[in-house]
Design a protein around this motif. Structure first.
Motif, PDB file in Angstrom:
ATOM      1  N   CYS A 118       0.848  -1.180   0.000  1.00  0.00           N
ATOM      2  CA  CYS A 118       0.000   0.000   0.000  1.00  0.00           C
ATOM      3  C   CYS A 118       0.896   1.247   0.000  1.00  0.00           C
ATOM      4  N   PRO A 119       0.484   2.273  -0.710  1.00  0.00           N
ATOM      5  CA  PRO A 119       1.327   3.457  -0.841  1.00  0.00           C
ATOM      6  C   PRO A 119       1.360   4.339   0.399  1.00  0.00           C
ATOM      7  N   HIS A 120       2.275   5.305   0.340  1.00  0.00           N
ATOM      8  CA  HIS A 120       2.375   6.362   1.337  1.00  0.00           C
ATOM      9  C   HIS A 120       1.397   7.450   0.903  1.00  0.00           C
TER      10      HIS A 120
ATOM     11  N   LEU B 144      -7.399   3.422   5.389  1.00  0.00           N
ATOM     12  CA  LEU B 144      -6.199   3.106   4.615  1.00  0.00           C
ATOM     13  C   LEU B 144      -5.109   2.490   5.490  1.00  0.00           C
TER      14      LEU B 144
ATOM     15  N   GLU C   2      -5.529  -1.086   5.915  1.00  0.00           N
ATOM     16  CA  GLU C   2      -5.124  -1.822   4.716  1.00  0.00           C
ATOM     17  C   GLU C   2      -3.605  -1.862   4.558  1.00  0.00           C
TER      18      GLU C   2
ATOM     19  N   CYS D  90      -1.531   0.909   4.588  1.00  0.00           N
ATOM     20  CA  CYS D  90      -0.934   2.140   4.054  1.00  0.00           C
ATOM     21  C   CYS D  90      -0.308   2.968   5.169  1.00  0.00           C
TER      22      CYS D  90
ATOM     23  N   THR E  78      -0.123   6.617   6.345  1.00  0.00           N
ATOM     24  CA  THR E  78      -0.938   7.787   6.072  1.00  0.00           C
ATOM     25  C   THR E  78      -0.501   8.981   6.892  1.00  0.00           C
TER      26      THR E  78
END
Length: 82
Positions: A3-5, A23, A26, A28, A30
């Motif tokens: 998962c992205p930043h 998020l 999941e 990520c 954040t």
């Protein structure tokens, strides 16, 4: 899948915090900001893969924020919400 930043920007604190929580669950990483100006500061020296921003905010709106961040980080993906 990694998962992205993600940087979440919205003057509605409850919404921003809720999106960050979802998020994070999941996997990520954040960060939340509650204004365009705060988001610019949060992004200094930090790469975000994704920026989720509200379009309508007092002060700097989401479109202007994206313009400014895209100059610094052209590879970042931007998603504007309303």
């Amino acid at each position: 899948m990694m998962c992205p930043h993600v940087l979440i920007v919205d003057d509605n604190r409850d919404l921003a915090d809720n999106l960050a929580e979802i998020l994070a669950e999941e996997g990520c990483t954040t960060r939340t900001a509650y204004s365009g100006e705060e988001a610019l500061k949060a992004a200094e020296g930090v790469h975000f893969d994704l920026v989720l921003t509200d379009i309508r905010m007092p002060g700097m709106n989401g479109v202007e924020l994206v313009r400014r961040l895209a100059v610094r980080e052209p590879a970042t993906t931007f998603l504007l919400m309303t």
